[in-house]
Design a protein around this motif. Structure first.
Motif, PDB file in Angstrom:
ATOM      1  N   PRO A  80       0.706  -1.134   0.155  1.00 32.07           N
ATOM      2  CA  PRO A  80       0.176  -0.037   0.044  1.00 32.07           C
ATOM      3  C   PRO A  80       0.675   1.205  -0.069  1.00 32.07           C
ATOM      4  O   PRO A  80       0.265   2.228  -0.261  1.00 32.07           O
ATOM      5  N   ILE A  81       2.129   1.319   0.080  1.00 32.48           N
ATOM      6  CA  ILE A  81       3.093   2.327   0.522  1.00 32.48           C
ATOM      7  C   ILE A  81       3.760   2.509  -0.807  1.00 32.48           C
ATOM      8  O   ILE A  81       3.987   3.778  -1.207  1.00 32.48           O
ATOM      9  N   VAL A  82       4.551   1.875  -1.057  1.00 33.72           N
ATOM     10  CA  VAL A  82       5.354   1.844  -2.363  1.00 33.72           C
ATOM     11  C   VAL A  82       4.798   1.904  -3.604  1.00 33.72           C
ATOM     12  O   VAL A  82       3.558   1.177  -3.741  1.00 33.72           O
ATOM     13  N   LYS A 132      14.148   5.904  -7.311  1.00 30.52           N
ATOM     14  CA  LYS A 132      14.875   5.009  -6.241  1.00 30.52           C
ATOM     15  C   LYS A 132      14.013   3.702  -5.717  1.00 30.52           C
ATOM     16  O   LYS A 132      12.989   3.240  -6.128  1.00 30.52           O
ATOM     17  N   VAL A 133      15.057   2.847  -5.236  1.00 25.30           N
ATOM     18  CA  VAL A 133      14.489   1.480  -5.071  1.00 25.30           C
ATOM     19  C   VAL A 133      14.879   1.260  -3.515  1.00 25.30           C
ATOM     20  O   VAL A 133      15.659   1.935  -2.743  1.00 25.30           O
ATOM     21  N   PHE A 134      13.894   0.568  -2.748  1.00 20.22           N
ATOM     22  CA  PHE A 134      14.107   0.064  -1.481  1.00 20.22           C
ATOM     23  C   PHE A 134      14.352  -1.546  -1.396  1.00 20.22           C
ATOM     24  O   PHE A 134      13.226  -2.307  -1.714  1.00 20.22           O
ATOM     25  N   LYS A 185       4.139  -0.305   8.766  1.00 19.53           N
ATOM     26  CA  LYS A 185       3.785   0.610   8.089  1.00 19.53           C
ATOM     27  C   LYS A 185       4.538   1.970   8.706  1.00 19.53           C
ATOM     28  O   LYS A 185       4.969   2.853   7.743  1.00 19.53           O
ATOM     29  N   ALA A 186       4.553   2.053   9.692  1.00 20.06           N
ATOM     30  CA  ALA A 186       5.474   3.220  10.432  1.00 20.06           C
ATOM     31  C   ALA A 186       6.860   3.308  10.157  1.00 20.06           C
ATOM     32  O   ALA A 186       7.343   4.402   9.572  1.00 20.06           O
ATOM     33  N   ASN A 187       7.320   2.043  10.051  1.00 17.45           N
ATOM     34  CA  ASN A 187       8.605   2.035   9.366  1.00 17.45           C
ATOM     35  C   ASN A 187       9.030   2.555   8.062  1.00 17.45           C
ATOM     36  O   ASN A 187       9.804   3.191   7.739  1.00 17.45           O
ATOM     37  N   ILE A 188       7.912   2.186   7.345  1.00 17.34           N
ATOM     38  CA  ILE A 188       8.052   2.250   5.668  1.00 17.34           C
ATOM     39  C   ILE A 188       7.688   3.784   5.411  1.00 17.34           C
ATOM     40  O   ILE A 188       8.526   4.335   4.695  1.00 17.34           O
ATOM     41  N   ASP A 189       6.876   4.235   6.279  1.00 18.20           N
ATOM     42  CA  ASP A 189       6.251   5.604   6.091  1.00 18.20           C
ATOM     43  C   ASP A 189       7.558   6.319   6.449  1.00 18.20           C
ATOM     44  O   ASP A 189       7.844   7.752   5.618  1.00 18.20           O
ATOM     45  N   ALA A 190       8.011   6.253   7.547  1.00 17.22           N
ATOM     46  CA  ALA A 190       9.161   6.932   7.917  1.00 17.22           C
ATOM     47  C   ALA A 190      10.494   7.081   6.927  1.00 17.22           C
ATOM     48  O   ALA A 190      10.989   8.019   6.380  1.00 17.22           O
TER      49      ALA A 190
END
Length: 224
Positions: free
Chosen positions: A46-48, A97-99, A110-115
């Motif tokens: 849902p984030i990337v 960019k890539v993660f 989700k908090a990790n990824i959002d940050a």
């Protein structure tokens, strides 16, 4: 910022978590990896902008299709760094960019990824260490550095960043640092992994954990 794609390299299910072989049977270890991969992709999607799983294993790729993520067939088997570089080479035409994320960090939130995504808007090199000196998250421009996954990859990636003119920013998180390799790691999932597919699977195996005050912090056992 332009799009950001997550890359998850995955080895053969049959090679899954051999260090846990005294505690879990092969099929149990394979199922553990599928559960962890499901948790990681579910959190990322849902984030990337896209999640890309690269593997040389047909079973992995078929499972990735079930998870409704992009798949790449790995050109060279048993080489984690070249697999990631192959995926980055593909992604560089699609995203700025890539993660890079391992498949075995089911506590990622989700908090990790959002940050991390928010920081990536202004930073070119973000790295999240694992508790054993490895790398459990890396946000960079595709092919900005050579991949150094392996023993103590965290310090090697930081060195690569410095050698290539980047200022590495460290994102230190307990939840992202926990990659699953030992029975004590399974205990951490039982304690902290509420709502995860991985914890649910471990419960189905009747795994229990208790706190101890000795050489190890947790005692993990599987009930018969």
């Amino acid at each position: 910022m332009d799009k950001i794609y997550a890359i998850i390299p995955v080895s053969k299910f049959s090679n899954a978590k051999t260090r846990l072989s005294p505690f879990l049977e092969l099929k149990e270890r394979e199922n553990l990896l599928t559960a962890m991969l499901k948790d990681v992709t579910k959190t990322l999607k849902p984030i990337v902008d896209e999640v890309v799983i690269i593997s040389a294993d047909k079973e992995v790729l078929e499972y990735a299709n079930q998870l409704e993520v992009l798949t790449l067939v790995e050109n060279e088997v048993l080489n984690l760094n070249t697999a990631i570089e192959q995926a980055m080479d593909w992604c560089r035409h699609e995203t700025e960019k890539v993660f890079i994320v391992p498949s075995d960090i089911p506590l990622i939130s989700k908090a990790n990824i959002d940050a991390l995504i928010e920081s990536a808007k202004v930073l070119d090199f973000i790295i999240a260490p694992s508790k054993g000196g490895g790398t459990n998250g890396l946000i960079i421009k595709p092919l900005a550095i050579d991949m150094k996954f392996g023993n103590f990859s965290f310090k090697n990636h930081v060195k690569e960043a410095n050698n290539n003119g980047f200022d590495p920013i460290i994102y230190d998180s307990f939840y992202m640092s926990l990659d699953v390799n030992t029975t004590e790691d399974l205990g951490e999932i039982m304690i902290h992994g509420s709502g995860s597919e991985t914890q649910s699977y471990l419960k189905s195996l009747k795994i229990e954990v208790e706190s101890v005050h000795g050489a190890e912090r947790l005692k993990v056992k599987k009930l018969n």
